[in-house]
Design a protein around this motif. Sequence first.
Motif, PDB file in Angstrom:
ATOM      1  N   ASP A 113     110.468  71.084  13.015  1.00 52.81           N
ATOM      2  CA  ASP A 113     109.607  71.206  14.196  1.00 52.81           C
ATOM      3  C   ASP A 113     109.728  69.985  15.090  1.00 52.81           C
ATOM      4  O   ASP A 113     110.705  69.244  15.021  1.00 52.81           O
ATOM      5  N   GLY A 114     108.760  69.786  15.947  1.00 53.47           N
ATOM      6  CA  GLY A 114     108.809  68.676  16.894  1.00 53.47           C
ATOM      7  C   GLY A 114     109.418  69.135  18.213  1.00 53.47           C
ATOM      8  O   GLY A 114     109.148  70.246  18.679  1.00 53.47           O
ATOM      9  N   THR A 155     111.100  63.782   6.337  1.00 53.24           N
ATOM     10  CA  THR A 155     109.969  63.453   5.463  1.00 53.24           C
ATOM     11  C   THR A 155     110.225  64.095   4.112  1.00 53.24           C
ATOM     12  O   THR A 155     110.619  65.268   4.042  1.00 53.24           O
ATOM     13  N   ARG A 161     110.253  68.135   5.460  1.00 51.06           N
ATOM     14  CA  ARG A 161     110.048  68.314   6.895  1.00 51.06           C
ATOM     15  C   ARG A 161     111.139  67.585   7.680  1.00 51.06           C
ATOM     16  O   ARG A 161     111.499  66.447   7.340  1.00 51.06           O
ATOM     17  N   ARG A 174     111.706  66.580  11.606  1.00 49.03           N
ATOM     18  CA  ARG A 174     111.000  66.587  12.887  1.00 49.03           C
ATOM     19  C   ARG A 174     111.846  65.909  13.965  1.00 49.03           C
ATOM     20  O   ARG A 174     112.332  64.786  13.755  1.00 49.03           O
ATOM     21  N   GLU A 219     113.475  62.797  12.272  1.00 48.23           N
ATOM     22  CA  GLU A 219     112.758  62.193  11.152  1.00 48.23           C
ATOM     23  C   GLU A 219     112.840  63.121   9.941  1.00 48.23           C
ATOM     24  O   GLU A 219     112.625  64.325  10.061  1.00 48.23           O
ATOM     25  N   MET A 265     112.054  64.055  17.474  1.00 45.03           N
ATOM     26  CA  MET A 265     111.073  63.180  18.113  1.00 45.03           C
ATOM     27  C   MET A 265     111.638  62.485  19.352  1.00 45.03           C
ATOM     28  O   MET A 265     112.833  62.275  19.475  1.00 45.03           O
ATOM     29  N   THR A 300     110.227  77.431   9.746  1.00 46.47           N
ATOM     30  CA  THR A 300     110.038  76.994   8.365  1.00 46.47           C
ATOM     31  C   THR A 300     110.971  77.836   7.513  1.00 46.47           C
ATOM     32  O   THR A 300     110.917  79.063   7.580  1.00 46.47           O
ATOM     33  N   PRO A 345     111.074  76.116  16.646  1.00 53.86           N
ATOM     34  CA  PRO A 345     110.663  75.563  15.350  1.00 53.86           C
ATOM     35  C   PRO A 345     110.714  76.647  14.280  1.00 53.86           C
ATOM     36  O   PRO A 345     110.535  77.824  14.597  1.00 53.86           O
TER      37      PRO A 345
END
Length: 324
Positions: free
Chosen positions: A113-114, A176, A247, A249, A174, A251, A121, A119
Motif C-alpha cells: 500500500d501507500g 515491514t 507489509r 509500503r 519500506e 512512500m 493484500t 493497493p
Amino acid sequence: MLIKRQPDGLLVPSSEITPREIYEGRRDFIRKAAVTAVAGSALWEFATRQAFAQGTGAKLPAKPNPAYALPEKQTPFKDATSYNNFYEFGTDKGDPVEAAHTLKPRPWSVVIDGEVKKPVTLDIDSLIKLAPLEERIYRLRCVEGWSMVIPWVGYSFSEIIKKVEPTGNAKYVEFTTLADSRQMPGLNSRVLEWPYKEGLRIDEANHPLTLLTVGMYGQVLPNQNGAPVRIVVPWKYGFKSAKSIVRIRFMKGQPRTAWNVVAPNEYGFYSNVNPNVDHPRWSQASERRIGEDGFFQRKRKTLMFNGYDQVASLYAGMDLKKYF
Ligand SMILES: Nc1nc2c(c(=O)[nH]1)N[C@H]1C(S)=C(S)[C@@H](COP(=O)(O)O)O[C@H]1N2
Ligand SMILES: [Mo]
C-alpha cells in the motif's frame, strides 16, 4: 544428555557445549531417535528442526537464470541455514535455527500500500504465483564481515512495482517484517526497534537484481532464513535484506530502518557494500566466506557493490562516503 538445561531454564543448544563434529553426529542420532518419539515433545521439535536443516522443506521448483550464475562455490545448505542473523529469534548466529520453528509461515499475507494506484493484500500463494520463479545465485555479504553464496528462488521486485502502479509521489519503499512475540522470543529484548524495518529508494527497489525471495536451494525458505517471504538486495549489506515481510509500503519520504535507528553513525540508509568505507569499529576491506576451508578461515577481498557493478549508475554523482 542431549541438551543441557541452564539454571534459568534456557535451553542451551548442544552446539554451544560441544565441538561441531560431535554435535552434528548427535543430530544424526537425534533424528533417528526422534522417529519413535512422541510428537509435541521437545525432542520431537528439535528433531523436526534438524530435519528441516537438512533440506527437507517443501520443494519450490524454479528455472535457473544464467544471467545470475556465479563462478563460485555455493555455501553448503547446512551452513546457510544454521549461521543466521534474525534477531527476532535471538542475537547469536545459532539462535534462529534452534528457535525459529515457532514461526508460522502459513497462512500469511502481505499488505502492499501507500503511494500506489492499486493497493493490494496478497496471500503467500498468490504472491508466489505473481511472476515466474527463477533461481539466482547471489553473494550475500553481512556488515559483520562474512559472506555466503546462495541459490535463491524468487522474481524481481520490479514485478510488484508493475502490479501496484506507484504514484508520482512514491520515492521510497519500506519493508515491514513480522513482530509477534508469541512466535518470536527475541522481541523481549530491545536490541532493535520492532518491527524490524528496512527500505530502499524506488529506483533501487526497481533494479532487476532486487529479488522478492520465497525460497532457497530449490525449496521454500527455512524459517530461520525469513520464511515465507523476504527481500534480497545483493549489493548491500545483509541487514537490508529484510526477512518475513508483512507489509510493503511506497512512500514519499525515506523510511526509518531498524539498524539506522539503533546506530545512525554505524549503519547508513544506503549500506552499499563498500570496501573503501570502514565501519567505525572495523574494516570492511575483506570478508570470510562461510563454509570455505573450515567454518571461518580464508579471507577474500570485499568488492565494491559486493561485485555487482551494474548498480553503479544508481549512485552516479553521489558521495558514497557521505551516503554510506
Ligand atoms: N526481520 C529481520 N530480517 C533480517 C535480520 C533480522 O534480524 N530480522 N537480519 C539481517 C541481517 S544482519 C543479515 S546478515 C541477513 C542474514 O540472512 P541469512 O540468515 O538468510 O543469511 O538477514 C537480514 N534480515
Ligand atoms: Mo548482517
